[in-house]
Design an enzyme around this catalytic site. Structure first.
Site, PDB file in Angstrom:
ATOM      1  N   VAL A   1       0.866  -1.175   0.000  1.00 18.50           N
ATOM      2  CA  VAL A   1       0.000   0.000   0.000  1.00 18.50           C
ATOM      3  C   VAL A   1       0.905   1.227   0.000  1.00 18.50           C
ATOM      4  O   VAL A   1       1.925   1.260   0.691  1.00 18.50           O
ATOM      5  CB  VAL A   1      -0.925   0.024   1.231  1.00 18.50           C
ATOM      6  N   CYS A   2       0.535   2.230  -0.794  1.00 21.58           N
ATOM      7  CA  CYS A   2       1.241   3.505  -0.817  1.00 21.58           C
ATOM      8  C   CYS A   2       2.703   3.285  -1.235  1.00 21.58           C
ATOM      9  O   CYS A   2       2.997   2.447  -2.079  1.00 21.58           O
ATOM     10  CB  CYS A   2       1.109   4.189   0.541  1.00 21.58           C
ATOM     11  N   ASN A   3       3.632   4.015  -0.607  1.00 21.82           N
ATOM     12  CA  ASN A   3       5.032   3.868  -1.008  1.00 21.82           C
ATOM     13  C   ASN A   3       5.710   2.666  -0.367  1.00 21.82           C
ATOM     14  O   ASN A   3       6.911   2.484  -0.506  1.00 21.82           O
ATOM     15  CB  ASN A   3       5.831   5.147  -0.753  1.00 21.82           C
TER      16      ASN A   3
ATOM     17  N   GLY B   1      -2.685   2.258  -4.236  1.00 26.05           N
ATOM     18  CA  GLY B   1      -2.079   3.582  -4.325  1.00 26.05           C
ATOM     19  C   GLY B   1      -1.940   4.214  -2.945  1.00 26.05           C
ATOM     20  O   GLY B   1      -1.770   3.518  -1.947  1.00 26.05           O
TER      21      GLY B   1
END
Length: 229
Positions: A102-104, A152
């Site tokens: 998830v995310c970075n 994202g």
């Protein structure tokens, strides 16, 4: 289900807690799921908002996971070159049914060598770094490439978790979970992406984050050199 479905999240200092707790909340309700929060020790781990989360298992004691998930946050900076963390991800990733982020957090998977040749989502501010680890960046809330599933930025983790729940237990279970959590987003402002926010607001946010992003960039470059992608 005859055996537990082992779902594990990497927990690390200064994790963006919603990256972790949003998907964990959803996936914990998948039938047969057993959720693990893995870190080096069992000591409380400080999150990005100041409260701590207790790991449920150490790296050494973590069972083989069916689902490995790496959340993100500015805490990834120290994990990108942390050999203990990367070896744990490599070991678990080799046997997991699904390797996810998830995310970075996708960048940490990349630093562990687990995204070479795979498409991946990532927070928009960090997506451009994915090719440093041989990954293919995609501008989407959820990206599925073989057994890699990525969400994202931050809130996309809930979308990601519902998609993964459908993979694990079927679409009807996932739909029921979405109803149970009353997940029916109706944000008060239509500016949740760079495209909608406009260049001025994007520039202001980049300036606010500039110092921390610059520090992370140095670690990204170092991690990419170590990974030798």
């Amino acid at each position: 289900m005859d055996t537990a479905l082992q779902i594990g999240f990497l927990l690390f200092p200064h994790v963006t807690q919603l990256d972790l707790t949003g998907p964990a909340q959803v996936l914990s309700r998948v039938p047969g799921a057993q959720v693990h929060l893995a870190w080096k020790t069992l000591e409380p781990v400080i999150t990005d908002v100041g409260f701590s989360i207790h790991p449920t298992t150490s790296f050494d004691d973590c069972p083989q996971l069916d689902v490995l998930c790496v959340p993100g946050g500015f805490g990834i900076t120290d994990q990108l070159t942390d050999g203990t963390t990367l070896r744990f991800l490599q070991r678990q990733g080799a046997g997991a049914r699904y390797v996810t982020s998830v995310c970075n957090g996708a960048l940490v998977l990349g630093a562990a060598g687990l995204l070479v040749g795979y498409q991946s989502a990532c927070h928009w501010m960090w997506r451009k770094y994915l090719p440093r680890f041989g990954a293919i960046p995609v501008n989407a809330r959820i990206v599925r490439d073989r057994n890699r599933i990525s969400g994202g930025g931050v809130t996309a983790g809930i979308d990601f978790a519902l998609q993964l729940a459908a993979e694990l237990a079927g679409e009807e279970i996932a739909r029921t979970l979405q109803l149970a959590f009353e997940y029916d987003p109706q944000p008060p402002f239509d500016c949740g992406s760079p495209e909608k926010a406009g260049p001025d607001r994007v520039a202001r946010l980049r300036e606010l984050q500039r110092e921390r992003v610059t520090r992370a960039e140095a670690q990204i470059e170092l991690a990419a050199l170590v990974a030798d992608v």
